[in-house]
Design an enzyme around this catalytic site. Structure first.
Site, PDB file in Angstrom:
ATOM      1  N   TRP A 151      48.314  33.924  41.874  1.00 30.72           N
ATOM      2  CA  TRP A 151      48.754  32.535  41.993  1.00 30.72           C
ATOM      3  C   TRP A 151      49.473  32.243  43.296  1.00 30.72           C
ATOM      4  CZ3 TRP A 151      53.833  32.815  42.950  1.00 30.72           C
ATOM      5  CH2 TRP A 151      54.506  33.938  42.471  1.00 30.72           C
ATOM      6  N   ASN A 152      49.891  33.292  44.037  1.00 34.38           N
ATOM      7  CA  ASN A 152      50.812  33.005  45.150  1.00 34.38           C
ATOM      8  C   ASN A 152      50.134  32.358  46.364  1.00 34.38           C
ATOM      9  OD1 ASN A 152      49.580  35.468  45.693  1.00 34.38           O
ATOM     10  ND2 ASN A 152      51.388  36.364  46.639  1.00 34.38           N
ATOM     11  N   LYS A 175      37.578  34.707  38.747  1.00 35.85           N
ATOM     12  CA  LYS A 175      38.573  34.215  37.797  1.00 35.85           C
ATOM     13  C   LYS A 175      39.894  34.015  38.531  1.00 35.85           C
ATOM     14  CE  LYS A 175      41.636  36.065  35.429  1.00 35.85           C
ATOM     15  NZ  LYS A 175      42.597  34.993  35.734  1.00 35.85           N
ATOM     16  N   PRO A 176      40.297  32.754  38.720  1.00 37.97           N
ATOM     17  CA  PRO A 176      41.576  32.521  39.397  1.00 37.97           C
ATOM     18  C   PRO A 176      42.734  32.728  38.424  1.00 37.97           C
ATOM     19  CG  PRO A 176      40.611  30.421  38.754  1.00 37.97           C
ATOM     20  CD  PRO A 176      39.647  31.497  38.313  1.00 37.97           C
ATOM     21  N   GLY A 229      46.497  41.365  42.953  1.00 36.37           N
ATOM     22  CA  GLY A 229      47.533  41.039  41.974  1.00 36.37           C
ATOM     23  C   GLY A 229      48.499  42.179  41.829  1.00 36.37           C
ATOM     24  N   SER A 230      49.106  42.273  40.649  1.00 39.32           N
ATOM     25  CA  SER A 230      50.180  43.247  40.463  1.00 39.32           C
ATOM     26  C   SER A 230      49.632  44.667  40.331  1.00 39.32           C
ATOM     27  CB  SER A 230      50.978  42.885  39.214  1.00 39.32           C
ATOM     28  OG  SER A 230      50.130  42.918  38.095  1.00 39.32           O
ATOM     29  N   GLU A 251      44.034  44.988  45.913  1.00 39.94           N
ATOM     30  CA  GLU A 251      45.122  44.580  46.809  1.00 39.94           C
ATOM     31  C   GLU A 251      46.331  44.360  45.917  1.00 39.94           C
ATOM     32  OE1 GLU A 251      44.824  44.399  50.023  1.00 39.94           O
ATOM     33  OE2 GLU A 251      42.730  43.997  50.491  1.00 39.94           O
ATOM     34  N   LEU A 252      47.306  45.276  45.962  1.00 34.70           N
ATOM     35  CA  LEU A 252      48.382  45.254  44.964  1.00 34.70           C
ATOM     36  C   LEU A 252      49.723  44.880  45.595  1.00 34.70           C
ATOM     37  CD1 LEU A 252      47.168  48.487  43.145  1.00 34.70           C
ATOM     38  CD2 LEU A 252      46.521  46.108  42.705  1.00 34.70           C
ATOM     39  N   CYS A 285      52.954  39.241  49.094  1.00 39.70           N
ATOM     40  CA  CYS A 285      52.869  40.709  49.033  1.00 39.70           C
ATOM     41  C   CYS A 285      53.329  41.321  50.350  1.00 39.70           C
ATOM     42  CB  CYS A 285      51.442  41.124  48.721  1.00 39.70           C
ATOM     43  SG  CYS A 285      50.256  40.300  49.785  1.00 39.70           S
ATOM     44  N   GLU A 387      59.725  45.278  44.099  1.00 34.54           N
ATOM     45  CA  GLU A 387      59.301  44.095  44.844  1.00 34.54           C
ATOM     46  C   GLU A 387      60.072  42.891  44.266  1.00 34.54           C
ATOM     47  OE1 GLU A 387      55.166  43.189  44.099  1.00 34.54           O
ATOM     48  OE2 GLU A 387      54.878  42.378  46.101  1.00 34.54           O
ATOM     49  N   GLU A 469      40.103  43.172  53.414  1.00 33.88           N
ATOM     50  CA  GLU A 469      39.566  41.812  53.440  1.00 33.88           C
ATOM     51  C   GLU A 469      39.736  41.272  54.849  1.00 33.88           C
ATOM     52  OE1 GLU A 469      41.715  39.824  50.281  1.00 33.88           O
ATOM     53  OE2 GLU A 469      40.312  40.566  48.779  1.00 33.88           O
TER      54      GLU A 469
HETATM   55  N1  LIG Z   1      48.025  43.171  48.411  1.00 33.23           N
HETATM   56  C1  LIG Z   1      47.701  41.877  48.483  1.00 33.23           C
HETATM   57  O1  LIG Z   1      46.875  41.460  49.278  1.00 33.23           O
HETATM   58  C2  LIG Z   1      48.365  40.905  47.564  1.00 33.23           C
HETATM   59  C3  LIG Z   1      48.255  39.534  47.805  1.00 33.23           C
HETATM   60  C4  LIG Z   1      48.869  38.643  46.947  1.00 33.23           C
HETATM   61  C5  LIG Z   1      49.567  39.104  45.853  1.00 33.23           C
HETATM   62  N2  LIG Z   1      49.660  40.434  45.625  1.00 33.23           N
HETATM   63  C6  LIG Z   1      50.447  40.941  44.499  1.00 33.23           C
HETATM   64  O2  LIG Z   1      50.188  40.161  43.337  1.00 33.23           O
HETATM   65  C7  LIG Z   1      51.338  40.139  42.490  1.00 33.23           C
HETATM   66  C8  LIG Z   1      51.630  38.719  42.079  1.00 33.23           C
HETATM   67  O3  LIG Z   1      50.527  38.117  41.529  1.00 33.23           O
HETATM   68  P1  LIG Z   1      50.371  37.864  39.957  1.00 33.23           P
HETATM   69  O4  LIG Z   1      51.706  37.773  39.329  1.00 33.23           O
HETATM   70  O5  LIG Z   1      49.421  36.730  39.805  1.00 33.23           O
HETATM   71  O6  LIG Z   1      49.704  39.238  39.500  1.00 33.23           O
HETATM   72  P2  LIG Z   1      49.002  39.549  38.093  1.00 33.23           P
HETATM   73  O7  LIG Z   1      48.518  40.954  38.203  1.00 33.23           O
HETATM   74  O8  LIG Z   1      49.841  39.170  36.959  1.00 33.23           O
HETATM   75  O9  LIG Z   1      47.772  38.551  38.081  1.00 33.23           O
HETATM   76  C9  LIG Z   1      46.756  38.598  39.059  1.00 33.23           C
HETATM   77  C10 LIG Z   1      45.444  38.203  38.419  1.00 33.23           C
HETATM   78  O10 LIG Z   1      45.104  39.183  37.448  1.00 33.23           O
HETATM   79  C11 LIG Z   1      44.826  38.557  36.206  1.00 33.23           C
HETATM   80  N3  LIG Z   1      45.160  39.482  35.125  1.00 33.23           N
HETATM   81  C12 LIG Z   1      46.322  39.630  34.461  1.00 33.23           C
HETATM   82  N4  LIG Z   1      46.193  40.574  33.493  1.00 33.23           N
HETATM   83  C13 LIG Z   1      44.916  41.026  33.566  1.00 33.23           C
HETATM   84  C14 LIG Z   1      44.175  41.996  32.847  1.00 33.23           C
HETATM   85  N5  LIG Z   1      44.721  42.711  31.880  1.00 33.23           N
HETATM   86  N6  LIG Z   1      42.871  42.204  33.198  1.00 33.23           N
HETATM   87  C15 LIG Z   1      42.305  41.496  34.193  1.00 33.23           C
HETATM   88  N7  LIG Z   1      42.960  40.561  34.914  1.00 33.23           N
HETATM   89  C16 LIG Z   1      44.255  40.343  34.609  1.00 33.23           C
HETATM   90  C17 LIG Z   1      45.653  37.290  36.238  1.00 33.23           C
HETATM   91  O11 LIG Z   1      45.130  36.357  35.325  1.00 33.23           O
HETATM   92  C18 LIG Z   1      45.486  36.868  37.684  1.00 33.23           C
HETATM   93  O12 LIG Z   1      44.254  36.215  37.867  1.00 33.23           O
HETATM   94  C19 LIG Z   1      52.442  40.756  43.323  1.00 33.23           C
HETATM   95  O13 LIG Z   1      52.689  42.080  42.917  1.00 33.23           O
HETATM   96  C20 LIG Z   1      51.885  40.715  44.735  1.00 33.23           C
HETATM   97  O14 LIG Z   1      52.439  41.691  45.601  1.00 33.23           O
HETATM   98  C21 LIG Z   1      49.072  41.341  46.462  1.00 33.23           C
END
Ligand SMILES: NC(=O)c1ccc[n+]([C@@H]2O[C@H](COP(=O)([O-])OP(=O)(O)OC[C@H]3O[C@@H](n4cnc5c(N)ncnc54)[C@H](O)[C@@H]3O)[C@@H](O)[C@H]2O)c1
Length: 490
Positions: A151-152, A175-176, A229-230, A251-252, A285, A387, A469
């Site tokens: 979402w960020n 899937k956003p 994501g996370s 990308e975490l 991130c 973080e 990317e």
């Molecule tokens: N390394 C990078 O390029 C980068 C860039 C942006 C954000 N991030 C990281 O993302 C995190 C913040 O984003 P967030 O809170 O949206 O992360 P999140 O992991 O909660 O969600 C990211 C995505 O994953 C989906 N998701 C959640 N649970 C899932 C599951 N069990 N199976 C499949 N998909 C699932 C969510 O719906 C969302 O679309 C931070 O840790 C940040 O550092 C990393």
């Protein structure tokens, strides 16, 4: 592809889909509902995978310059619609309008760069050991790709996945984040209007991400998962992908260090750190998480950083004078407060004027936290371990002017399970080379240079994930190299 209304619908096989159930998207600044969005079940994901699989042969066979032309049209539409899409982004995510519009323009740039890369996905011929054989290496798209975005940065995270995947000749089911689907829907509308063939790009909106990943993981036609994501979710996806041996980019999370050496331009360093730290209210991130400043310049640097932080106007990102918006939700505010409280209890000092967490209770929806600078921070504090993902700038110091002292601070910077971004401020070119080689991070910014332009390979090492990317490296992540040995029959 047929264009329909973009309000809260999924896009599958070129058609806009409603669902029996919907979910509300909330404006984090006001707590108001911004939109109702189709809450798609696993049947819609399966349909989207079918559509992407059906579209794959046609898309990969389309001449590269034709694919590039469609992508360029999508990029132009995105740039043209940046003011409206930026407003949508601000309404569902909270960042100031200027930042949001900038993100959309950057997303368009990324698509444009990928469009150009489409024409540069080359194969090879390799010298063979016999006059009667030839060796070719054919670049092929990996196939259907499932993308999952956070979402960020709800526009640029989408375009960074789409651009290289489509350039390589893959088709995509994306899937956003359920927190910010409207920005992704707006991007999907640009692609639909640009004339992508039905099914090349599909968007599934849902509040049940596990169901989405179960469907794409179980389907052998999906050959790659691209996730941002996370770390916790990323690790789960890595485990799940093993069954079908799917390719994965993850990308975490990150924990970026900043190193400010005594020969740095201190005012420029403070301004650069303030920009990187408080952009998107620290929800990046790549956000600086540990700011190591040489003790000879620490006072000057910290005072300037605090001055810049105190000048930030916090509020609803849609207001013209606001320079920092809310955090995404109350949980995010609580995490910042926990890090501040822990650091203060262990001896850190608050340098900024506004009470940390002071606006959290009072602001609409309780989602605001003022930009906060702490001095006297040490590596054992929570803020240096986890973080923060919020507007908290912890300043640590280091001393000495020997090579050993330099090695020591680099070692401190490297002491993290993460390895995404790092920042260095120095005017000593030999030091730039030494430190760049020694830092275990995927992307480095030296003296404030931009970290994530479309032509650069963006991505992490260690716990921050793998895959890149951007640029030709990003496209390469979606390409398989097929070895073909040809007997000439002489
Ligand atoms: N390394 C990078 O390029 C980068 C860039 C942006 C954000 N991030 C990281 O993302 C995190 C913040 O984003 P967030 O809170 O949206 O992360 P999140 O992991 O909660 O969600 C990211 C995505 O994953 C989906 N998701 C959640 N649970 C899932 C599951 N069990 N199976 C499949 N998909 C699932 C969510 O719906 C969302 O679309 C931070 O840790 C940040 O550092 C990393």
């Amino acid at each position: 592809m047929k264009t329909g209304t973009t309000t809260g619908k999924a896009l599958v096989g070129g058609r806009w889909h409603t669902a029996a159930e919907t979910f509300a998207v909330t404006n984090p600044a006001t707590g108001e509902t911004v939109a109702e969005v189709a809450d798609c079940g696993p049947d819609v994901t399966a349909e989207a995978v079918d559509a992407a699989a059906s579209a794959l042969p046609g898309w990969r066979a389309m001449p590269a310059h034709e694919r590039a032309a469609i992508m360029r049209r999508a990029a132009a539409l995105l740039a043209e619609r940046a003011p409206e899409i930026g407003a949508t982004l601000t309404a569902e995510q909270g960042k100031p309008l200027g930042e949001a519009v900038g993100e959309v323009v950057a997303g368009a740039d990324h698509l444009l760069w990928s469009a150009e890369e489409t024409r540069r996905v080359y194969g090879e011929t390799i010298p063979s050991t016999s006059a009667d054989t030839r060796i070719m290496v054919l670049p092929e798209p990996v196939g259907v790709v499932a993308g999952i975005t956070p979402w960020n940065f709800p526009v640029s995270m989408v375009t960074r996945k789409l651009g290289p995947a489509l350039a390589a000749g893959c088709t995509v089911v994306l899937k956003p984040s359920e927190l910010t689907p409207m920005s992704a829907i707006a991007v999907a509308a640009c692609l639909a209007d640009a004339g992508f063939p039905p099914g090349v790009f599909n968007l599934v909106t849902t509040t049940r991400p596990q169901e989405f990943s179960e469907v794409v993981m179980a389907d052998p036609r999906v050959r790659k998962i691209s996730f941002t994501g996370s770390t916790a979710v990323g690790k789960n996806l890595i485990r799940q992908s093993a069954d079908d041996v799917k390719r994965l980019s993850v990308e975490l999370g990150g924990h970026a260090p900043v190193l400010v050496f005594p020969d740095a331009d201190v005012a420029a360093a403070a301004a650069g750190v303030a920009r990187a730290k408080f952009m998107n209210a620290g929800q990046a991130c790549t956000s600086p998480n540990r700011i190591y400043v040489h003790e000879s310049v620490a006072e000057e640097f910290t005072a300037e950083l605090a001055r810049l932080a105190d000048a930030i106007v916090v509020g609803d990102g849609s207001a013209a004078d606001v320079t920092m918006g809310p955090l995404i939700n109350e949980r995010a505010v609580a995490k910042v407060r926990r890090h501040v409280e822990d650091a203060l209890a262990l001896g850190a000092r608050q340098v900024t004027a506004r009470e940390p967490g002071g606006e959290a209770g009072g602001g609409p929806g309780g989602r605001f936290h003022p930009p906060t600078v702490l001095a006297g921070v040490t590596d054992d504090m929570l803020v240096c371990q986890e973080e923060t993902f919020g507007p908290l700038a912890p300043v640590l110091t280091f001393g000495g002017d020997t090579r050993d002292a330099e090695d020591d601070v680099v070692a401190r910077a490297n002491t993290t399970p993460y390895g995404l971004a790092a920042y260095v401020w120095t005017r000593d070119l030999a030091r730039v080379v030494r430190v760049s080689e020694a830092l275990r991070f995927g992307i480095l910014s030296i003296n404030g240079a931009p970290l994530a332009p479309p032509q650069g390979p963006f991505g992490g090492v260690k716990g921050s994930g793998y895959g890149r990317e951007g640029g030709h490296h990003g496209v390469e992540d979606f390409v398989e190299h097929k070895y073909v040995s040809v007997g000439l029959g002489r």
